[in-house]
Design a protein around this motif. Structure first.
Motif, PDB file in Angstrom:
ATOM      1  N   ARG A  10       3.627  47.879  23.652  1.00  0.00           N
ATOM      2  CA  ARG A  10       4.933  48.313  23.175  1.00  0.00           C
ATOM      3  C   ARG A  10       5.660  49.106  24.261  1.00  0.00           C
ATOM      4  O   ARG A  10       5.042  49.711  25.139  1.00  0.00           O
ATOM      5  CB  ARG A  10       4.797  49.144  21.901  1.00  0.00           C
ATOM      6  N   TYR A  19       8.080  45.810  20.559  1.00  0.00           N
ATOM      7  CA  TYR A  19       6.735  45.248  20.668  1.00  0.00           C
ATOM      8  C   TYR A  19       6.789  43.993  21.535  1.00  0.00           C
ATOM      9  O   TYR A  19       7.267  42.952  21.091  1.00  0.00           O
ATOM     10  CB  TYR A  19       6.182  44.914  19.291  1.00  0.00           C
ATOM     11  N   ALA A  20       6.287  44.109  22.786  1.00  0.00           N
ATOM     12  CA  ALA A  20       6.192  42.930  23.647  1.00  0.00           C
ATOM     13  C   ALA A  20       5.074  42.022  23.160  1.00  0.00           C
ATOM     14  O   ALA A  20       5.186  40.789  23.218  1.00  0.00           O
ATOM     15  CB  ALA A  20       5.968  43.347  25.092  1.00  0.00           C
ATOM     16  N   LEU A  21       3.987  42.628  22.697  1.00  0.00           N
ATOM     17  CA  LEU A  21       2.883  41.903  22.064  1.00  0.00           C
ATOM     18  C   LEU A  21       2.583  42.612  20.752  1.00  0.00           C
ATOM     19  O   LEU A  21       2.305  43.814  20.739  1.00  0.00           O
ATOM     20  CB  LEU A  21       1.647  41.874  22.958  1.00  0.00           C
ATOM     21  N   ASN A  22       2.635  41.857  19.667  1.00  0.00           N
ATOM     22  CA  ASN A  22       2.585  42.449  18.331  1.00  0.00           C
ATOM     23  C   ASN A  22       1.306  42.027  17.596  1.00  0.00           C
ATOM     24  O   ASN A  22       1.295  41.042  16.853  1.00  0.00           O
ATOM     25  CB  ASN A  22       3.832  42.038  17.544  1.00  0.00           C
ATOM     26  N   GLY A  43       7.536  37.581  25.371  1.00  0.00           N
ATOM     27  CA  GLY A  43       6.294  38.318  25.584  1.00  0.00           C
ATOM     28  C   GLY A  43       5.300  37.603  26.473  1.00  0.00           C
ATOM     29  O   GLY A  43       4.216  38.125  26.738  1.00  0.00           O
ATOM     30  N   THR A  46       4.344  39.550  29.662  1.00  0.00           N
ATOM     31  CA  THR A  46       3.457  40.668  29.325  1.00  0.00           C
ATOM     32  C   THR A  46       2.051  40.173  29.056  1.00  0.00           C
ATOM     33  O   THR A  46       1.062  40.751  29.519  1.00  0.00           O
ATOM     34  CB  THR A  46       3.996  41.413  28.098  1.00  0.00           C
ATOM     35  N   ASP A 215       8.649  36.441  20.049  1.00  0.00           N
ATOM     36  CA  ASP A 215       8.763  37.824  19.573  1.00  0.00           C
ATOM     37  C   ASP A 215       7.419  38.537  19.576  1.00  0.00           C
ATOM     38  O   ASP A 215       7.096  39.301  18.665  1.00  0.00           O
ATOM     39  CB  ASP A 215       9.372  37.855  18.166  1.00  0.00           C
ATOM     40  N   GLY A 216       6.627  38.265  20.601  1.00  0.00           N
ATOM     41  CA  GLY A 216       5.364  38.963  20.762  1.00  0.00           C
ATOM     42  C   GLY A 216       4.248  38.504  19.864  1.00  0.00           C
ATOM     43  O   GLY A 216       3.199  39.151  19.774  1.00  0.00           O
TER      44      GLY A 216
END
Length: 232
Positions: A10, A19-22, A43, A46, A215-216
């Motif tokens: 995040r 949140y780049a990775l969720n 994402g 990342t 969206d991650g």
């Protein structure tokens, strides 16, 4: 080989948490050829940085070859990057004053390999990608496709357990892009583990397995047939 569980990365921008990775989970077996596809801002960069030990997650676990990456310090991560991961970038990242052979030798120098050992490994890698007659040429004397072949040779010269490719055909024309994808296919058939990051669905179809990131979050696609390489 790659085991990510509930990974979060995040950032805080203007007081807002992004949140780049969720909370993602990812598993890649040894010998797999996986494409991760997503648009800009999804994402994927990342994720690539974390897979490649260039960055670490805020939470969750990442095991690479059964090693707990999230617990390692920078010096340990640098050692893993140098010995276990072969990086291939869109921009080639070749040093202009060095020959193709010298560029391919660089990661072997960082490993402490002797002159004869690294020279033999670099020659073998260049031969493998079809640059046996271009070893003494500098990057400016090579075409874009030849420069990318040199970058691939540099990545495989250290015999890494993982090849991580970031938009490897992004700066190439369609014909040359197909030739580079063919090299990846041959590397995969030889037993190499490959993770390819791309925004292009046609490039992603060169892999045996495609994972979408938006969206991650990760979304698994159905397996892609290997009968024909895509027209890119």
């Amino acid at each position: 080989m790659i085991d990510m569980t509930d990974v979060v990365k995040r950032y805080t921008l203007g007081g807002e948490t992004i949140y780049a990775l969720n909370h993602i989970s990812l598993h890649v077996d040894k010998g797999e050829y996986v494409a991760i596809i997503g648009p800009s801002g999804s994402g994927k960069s990342t994720l690539m940085n974390i897979i490649g030990c260039l960055d670490t997650a805020d939470s969750g676990s990442y095991m690479l070859n059964d090693k707990p990456i999230q617990k390692y310090r920078e010096r340990q991560l640098a050692r893993i990057r140098n010995r276990q991961i072969g990086f291939i970038f869109q921009g080639f990242n070749l040093l202009p004053k060095l020959s193709a052979l010298e560029n391919v030798e660089l990661p072997l120098i960082y490993q402490g390999a002797g002159v004869s050992q690294r020279r033999a490994a670099a020659r073998e890698a260049l031969e493998r990608v079809g640059l046996g007659q271009r070893m003494k040429h500098r990057p400016a004397q090579l075409s874009g496709g030849q420069q990318q072949r040199c970058a691939i040779a540099r990545a495989i010269a250290v015999k890494p357990s993982l090849i991580l490719a970031d938009e490897p055909t992004g700066n190439l024309d369609k014909k040359t892009g197909r030739e580079i994808l063919q090299i990846f296919r041959e590397l995969h058939q030889a037993g190499n583990t490959i993770v390819l990051i791309t925004h292009d669905p046609k490039v992603a179809q060169s892999a045996e397995r495609v994972i979408r990131i938006e969206d991650g979050r990760l979304y698994e696609n159905q397996e892609v047939p290997q009968d024909d390489l895509p027209v890119v």
